[in-house]
Design an enzyme around this catalytic site. Structure first.
Site, short mmCIF file in Angstrom:
data_model
loop_
_atom_site.label_atom_id
_atom_site.label_comp_id
_atom_site.label_asym_id
_atom_site.label_seq_id
_atom_site.Cartn_x
_atom_site.Cartn_y
_atom_site.Cartn_z
N LYS A 1 8.84 -19.75 3.38
CA LYS A 1 7.61 -19.70 2.37
C LYS A 1 7.48 -21.03 1.52
O LYS A 1 6.17 -21.65 1.08
CB LYS A 1 8.88 -19.46 0.76
N ASP B 1 8.21 -15.59 -2.82
CA ASP B 1 9.82 -15.26 -3.76
C ASP B 1 10.03 -13.79 -3.97
O ASP B 1 9.79 -13.17 -4.66
CB ASP B 1 9.75 -16.96 -4.54
#
Length: 214
Positions: free
Chosen positions: A124, A142
């Site tokens: 991420k 997220d």
């Protein structure tokens, strides 16, 4: 799991997002690629507001890996101790700074694999850096994107990897560059976890969420 929306509907959703905010930007403050990497690494299990508050002072004295190493782990801790998991994060900041200096001449690499090899940098974080600094159509999933993707049907998936693939597979190419910012901001300010603001939502009529609020 929510049913995947069809292509024309997704195209219309992102047309509306772009019309409302043509150039969405991330909210983590940074001055270069290095400070972006550090800020994103520090943001795990913390809010952007909290990270920005801590890093303003930190980046004023250490905006390169060399300066961060000179500051030292205890110096980093003094700046970021208001952030959750600050001791481990400070350790990772120093470790990744050392690797950048020793292996990359102090520069931040533009490769996902290289970024993910840095301590405290997962997929991420790497995707955020690739998207925000290198302007690649990388999708950093997220909690906001995971929620919005599944609620609306834009990019449903049982885990973040499935949602990331759904974004890449179903969102038109012309919207890929900014897709993750539009989705994050929509989740942060409109499609909130506990009290979604469906009454003011741009895509209320296209969303599959069954429990829409008034």
């Amino acid at each position: 799991m929510t049913k995947q929306l069809d292509y024309p509907t997704i195209r219309e959703i992102f047309r509306r997002f772009r019309a409302a905010d043509p150039e969405p930007e991330g909210e983590l403050e940074h001055v270069n690629a290095y400070t972006l990497v550090v800020a994103v690494a520090l943001s795990a299990q913390a809010t952007d507001v909290g990270v920005n508050r801590a890093t303003r002072g930190l980046f004023a004295v250490a905006d390169t890996p060399e300066k961060m190493l000179a500051l030292g782990e205890e110096g980093v801790i003094e700046h970021i101790k208001t952030i959750g998991l600050y001791r481990n994060k400070a350790k990772n900041v120093i470790k990744l700074s050392r690797i950048l200096v020793d292996d990359y001449g102090g520069e931040v690499p533009s490769s996902r694999a290289a970024l993910q090899s840095l301590p405290g940098v997962g997929r991420k974080t790497a995707n955020v850096v690739l998207n925000m600094w290198w302007r690649m159509p990388a999708q950093a999933v997220d909690t906001h994107i995971f929620r919005v993707g599944n609620r609306t049907g834009i990019c449903p998936g049982r885990n973040v990897d499935m949602v990331e693939r759904a974004i890449e597979d179903h969102i038109p190419a012309e919207y890929q560059r900014h897709a993750h910012h539009w989705l994050i901001l929509h989740g942060r300010y409109t499609c909130k976890a506990r009290k979604p603001a469906c009454g003011t939502c741009l895509i209320r009529d296209l969303c599959q969420f069954e429990d829409k609020t008034l």
